[in-house]
Write a protein that holds these residues in place. Structure first.
Motif, PDB file in Angstrom:
ATOM      1  N   TYR A   1       0.879  -1.180   0.000  1.00  0.00           N
ATOM      2  CA  TYR A   1       0.000   0.000   0.000  1.00  0.00           C
ATOM      3  C   TYR A   1       0.908   1.219   0.000  1.00  0.00           C
ATOM      4  O   TYR A   1       1.778   1.341   0.865  1.00  0.00           O
ATOM      5  CB  TYR A   1      -0.867  -0.064   1.259  1.00  0.00           C
ATOM      6  CG  TYR A   1      -1.250   1.244   1.922  1.00  0.00           C
ATOM      7  CD1 TYR A   1      -1.895   2.265   1.210  1.00  0.00           C
ATOM      8  CD2 TYR A   1      -0.987   1.443   3.278  1.00  0.00           C
ATOM      9  CE1 TYR A   1      -2.253   3.455   1.849  1.00  0.00           C
ATOM     10  CE2 TYR A   1      -1.366   2.614   3.924  1.00  0.00           C
ATOM     11  CZ  TYR A   1      -1.988   3.619   3.211  1.00  0.00           C
ATOM     12  OH  TYR A   1      -2.353   4.776   3.836  1.00  0.00           O
TER      13      TYR A   1
ATOM     14  N   LYS B   1      -2.644   7.560  -0.986  1.00  0.00           N
ATOM     15  CA  LYS B   1      -4.057   7.672  -0.605  1.00  0.00           C
ATOM     16  C   LYS B   1      -4.825   8.480  -1.636  1.00  0.00           C
ATOM     17  O   LYS B   1      -4.287   9.417  -2.210  1.00  0.00           O
ATOM     18  CB  LYS B   1      -4.171   8.393   0.743  1.00  0.00           C
ATOM     19  CG  LYS B   1      -3.505   7.688   1.907  1.00  0.00           C
ATOM     20  CD  LYS B   1      -3.698   8.502   3.188  1.00  0.00           C
ATOM     21  CE  LYS B   1      -2.945   7.929   4.373  1.00  0.00           C
ATOM     22  NZ  LYS B   1      -1.484   7.996   4.272  1.00  0.00           N
TER      23      LYS B   1
ATOM     24  N   ARG C   1      -6.134  10.970  14.316  1.00  0.00           N
ATOM     25  CA  ARG C   1      -6.424   9.581  13.946  1.00  0.00           C
ATOM     26  C   ARG C   1      -6.932   8.776  15.146  1.00  0.00           C
ATOM     27  O   ARG C   1      -7.769   7.894  15.002  1.00  0.00           O
ATOM     28  CB  ARG C   1      -5.183   8.932  13.366  1.00  0.00           C
ATOM     29  CG  ARG C   1      -4.848   9.485  11.984  1.00  0.00           C
ATOM     30  CD  ARG C   1      -3.557   8.935  11.520  1.00  0.00           C
ATOM     31  NE  ARG C   1      -3.309   9.215  10.123  1.00  0.00           N
ATOM     32  CZ  ARG C   1      -2.460   8.512   9.374  1.00  0.00           C
ATOM     33  NH1 ARG C   1      -1.789   7.507   9.925  1.00  0.00           N
ATOM     34  NH2 ARG C   1      -2.265   8.815   8.121  1.00  0.00           N
TER      35      ARG C   1
ATOM     36  N   SER D   1      -4.526   3.949  10.921  1.00  0.00           N
ATOM     37  CA  SER D   1      -3.381   3.854  10.019  1.00  0.00           C
ATOM     38  C   SER D   1      -3.779   2.852   8.955  1.00  0.00           C
ATOM     39  O   SER D   1      -4.329   1.792   9.281  1.00  0.00           O
ATOM     40  CB  SER D   1      -2.150   3.360  10.795  1.00  0.00           C
ATOM     41  OG  SER D   1      -1.038   3.246   9.938  1.00  0.00           O
ATOM     42  N   GLY D   2      -3.534   3.171   7.687  1.00  0.00           N
ATOM     43  CA  GLY D   2      -4.015   2.317   6.600  1.00  0.00           C
ATOM     44  C   GLY D   2      -3.664   0.852   6.819  1.00  0.00           C
ATOM     45  O   GLY D   2      -4.537  -0.027   6.828  1.00  0.00           O
ATOM     46  N   SER D   3      -2.381   0.572   7.052  1.00  0.00           N
ATOM     47  CA  SER D   3      -1.932  -0.816   7.159  1.00  0.00           C
ATOM     48  C   SER D   3      -2.523  -1.521   8.383  1.00  0.00           C
ATOM     49  O   SER D   3      -2.517  -2.752   8.453  1.00  0.00           O
ATOM     50  CB  SER D   3      -0.405  -0.874   7.207  1.00  0.00           C
ATOM     51  OG  SER D   3       0.084  -0.062   8.240  1.00  0.00           O
TER      52      SER D   3
ATOM     53  N   ARG E   1      -5.216  -4.381   8.037  1.00  0.00           N
ATOM     54  CA  ARG E   1      -4.807  -5.761   7.723  1.00  0.00           C
ATOM     55  C   ARG E   1      -4.396  -6.525   8.986  1.00  0.00           C
ATOM     56  O   ARG E   1      -4.389  -7.756   8.986  1.00  0.00           O
ATOM     57  CB  ARG E   1      -3.664  -5.755   6.691  1.00  0.00           C
ATOM     58  CG  ARG E   1      -4.054  -5.125   5.330  1.00  0.00           C
ATOM     59  CD  ARG E   1      -2.915  -5.270   4.321  1.00  0.00           C
ATOM     60  NE  ARG E   1      -1.659  -4.864   4.913  1.00  0.00           N
ATOM     61  CZ  ARG E   1      -0.852  -3.906   4.466  1.00  0.00           C
ATOM     62  NH1 ARG E   1      -1.136  -3.250   3.345  1.00  0.00           N
ATOM     63  NH2 ARG E   1       0.258  -3.602   5.103  1.00  0.00           N
TER      64      ARG E   1
ATOM     65  N   THR F   1       3.360   8.355   6.017  1.00  0.00           N
ATOM     66  CA  THR F   1       2.244   9.256   5.717  1.00  0.00           C
ATOM     67  C   THR F   1       2.676  10.396   4.796  1.00  0.00           C
ATOM     68  O   THR F   1       2.055  10.646   3.762  1.00  0.00           O
ATOM     69  CB  THR F   1       1.632   9.803   7.012  1.00  0.00           C
ATOM     70  OG1 THR F   1       1.308   8.695   7.847  1.00  0.00           O
ATOM     71  CG2 THR F   1       0.385  10.614   6.751  1.00  0.00           C
TER      72      THR F   1
HETATM   73  C1  DP6 Z   1       5.409   0.806   3.206  1.00  0.00           C
HETATM   74  O1  DP6 Z   1      -0.089   2.351   7.047  1.00  0.00           O
HETATM   75  O2  DP6 Z   1       2.040   3.341   7.956  1.00  0.00           O
HETATM   76  O3  DP6 Z   1       4.475  -0.251   5.119  1.00  0.00           O
HETATM   77  O4  DP6 Z   1      -1.912   5.006   6.369  1.00  0.00           O
HETATM   78  O5  DP6 Z   1      -0.395   6.964   6.506  1.00  0.00           O
HETATM   79  O6  DP6 Z   1      -0.647   5.457   8.471  1.00  0.00           O
HETATM   80  P1  DP6 Z   1      -0.665   5.567   6.953  1.00  0.00           P
HETATM   81  O7  DP6 Z   1       0.571   4.701   6.419  1.00  0.00           O
HETATM   82  P2  DP6 Z   1       1.060   3.242   6.836  1.00  0.00           P
HETATM   83  O8  DP6 Z   1       1.848   2.826   5.503  1.00  0.00           O
HETATM   84  C2  DP6 Z   1       2.437   1.572   5.336  1.00  0.00           C
HETATM   85  C3  DP6 Z   1       3.257   1.583   4.103  1.00  0.00           C
HETATM   86  C4  DP6 Z   1       4.133   0.354   3.892  1.00  0.00           C
HETATM   87  C5  DP6 Z   1       3.445  -0.647   2.959  1.00  0.00           C
HETATM   88  C6  DP6 Z   1       2.327  -1.485   3.554  1.00  0.00           C
HETATM   89  O9  DP6 Z   1       2.337  -1.804   4.752  1.00  0.00           O
HETATM   90  O10 DP6 Z   1       1.442  -1.854   2.756  1.00  0.00           O
END
Ligand code: DP6
Length: 396
Positions: free
Chosen positions: A20, A23, A75, A154-156, A159, A210
């Motif tokens: 990921y 955004k 957040r 946080s996006g990740s 999961r 971010t």
């Molecule tokens: C490179 O989830 O830490 O680990 O959503 O802004 O909090 P925010 O970012 P984050 O980004 C993770 C990026 C990564 C790739 C991944 O885990 O998919």
């Protein structure tokens, strides 16, 4: 005074094999592409969080790794608001098991710790927000789909709400309601799979995910191409490789995806560098090891920092770890070099060392954490493990 109600939970770290990065909505944390990860076992890496609720608490408060932090963090506020909204909805819908309304208006004290050093540079925000959301849900009597709330921390983190192999489907809706995580296979699906985290001795903290991904979205044409034309097909291939336990396919897709993520970082203007000399040596080591055997036995993946995450099968772990120790000789105590799941001692042949043929980098890697795929968040039953005292304050 009435005693607070305490609940303690743990949640895992995850490592993306389809990354990921970027955004389409900053506030709701909606990604520009889907992603897929492996949840790591909590015996090695986890966050523990205790939530206390009580009528007498004047305000929400939070302590992270022993230090009180600002509870107004946007957040954190999103997660608190969304859990309370869900609890209120359940109450209004007349769900008998949900908290009564007085419970809903109560303030919370939150205390959270990691069982791994923050200094190790491992992404702790995913486990941290997953644990926060899971614990708050327990405290407010909320069940069901919670990854959409963890995502807003946080996006990740979305999961980390599931164990095993997990995809985060990007969704198309403006409100983000369809941008959720989903388990592809449970942790028991591929028991031979092993994961080694090679903790590099990083010099300084690199630029955070971010802000890094923000600049990439604004400036990188390669990132746009990746999201539109590479990831959709790669997700399908990755799910196929995981379901079929096809290690060679899984490994190649994992390495290519990590490499493309770091290529988009270089394509960002000004460029972002996450890999260092140690990371590059690890990449060479893996490719030369695979070339020596004429087979893809090991894969690497790097996130927003120099630590390598290695994927391999159980039978190759002893020899590969021996090679790591040979090419990155630790200072003195080789004993503490390997943490986590025990690794049998094995030697690597002179021929293998020669065909890898790298210049050793003493102390390039601090230590290795040996682990495997693991389960999602859990409730901790043992009350002696609460991080808050019966009064709702951090244990000394
Ligand atoms: C490179 O989830 O830490 O680990 O959503 O802004 O909090 P925010 O970012 P984050 O980004 C993770 C990026 C990564 C790739 C991944 O885990 O998919």
């Amino acid at each position: 005074m009435e005693k607070p109600h305490l609940v303690t939970c743990t949640a895992p770290v995850n490592i993306a094999v389809v990354k990921y990065w970027g955004k389409r909505n900053e506030e709701l944390i909606l990604p520009i592409n889907s992603s897929l990860s492996v949840t790591l076992h909590q015996d090695q890496l986890k966050t523990t969080t205790t939530v206390a609720t009580n009528k007498s608490f004047k305000e929400d408060r939070i302590w992270l790794n022993g230090k009180e932090e600002d509870v107004t963090h946007p957040r954190l506020q999103s997660c608190l608001r969304e859990i309370r909204r869900l609890a209120r909805k359940r109450h209004n819908d007349g769900d008998a098991t949900s908290t009564d309304l007085t419970g809903l208006s109560q303030k919370v004290h939150i205390c959270s710790i990691n069982n791994f050093p923050t200094a190790a540079g491992l992404a702790s925000s995913a486990a941290g927000f997953a644990c926060l959301v899971y614990s708050l849900a327990q405290a407010f009597g909320v069940e069901g789909e919670l990854s959409g709330i963890a995502r807003q921390g946080s996006g990740s983190a979305c999961r980390s709400m599931y164990g095993g192999f997990v995809q985060w489907i990007m969704g198309n809706q403006e409100d983000g309601k369809d941008s959720l995580a989903q388990q592809v296979e449970p942790e028991s699906h591929w028991p031979e799979l092993r994961i080694l985290v090679l903790v590099a001795s990083a010099e300084r903290k690199p630029i955070g995910s971010t802000s890094g991904m923000q600049t990439s979205v604004q400036t990188s044409g390669l990132l746009k191409h990746r999201a539109e034309s590479v990831v959709p097909h790669r997700m399908e291939e990755m799910i196929k490789a995981v379901r079929g336990k096809d290690f060679a396919a899984f490994a190649e897709l994992t390495m290519k995806d990590s490499n493309q993520f770091h290529a988009t970082c270089l394509d960002t203007y000004p460029p972002i560098f996450y890999l260092n000399r140690v990371s590059q040596q690890v990449i060479h080591l893996v490719h030369r090891y695979n070339r020596h055997y004429g087979e893809t036995r090991v894969a690497y993946s790097f996130d927003a920092g120099p630590n390598a995450v290695i994927f391999t099968l159980q039978q190759h772990v002893p020899e590969f770890v021996h090679l790591v120790q040979h090419f990155f000789p630790p200072e003195t105590n080789g004993e503490n070099f390997i943490k986590g799941l025990p690794v049998k001692h094995a030697a690597a042949s002179e021929q293998l060392k020669q065909s890898v043929g790298l210049e050793p980098m003493p102390k390039g890697i601090n230590y290795v954490i040996s682990t495997k795929a693991g389960p999602g968040p859990r409730v901790v039953k043992d009350p002696s493990l609460h991080l808050l005292t019966p009064d709702g304050f951090p244990k000394p």
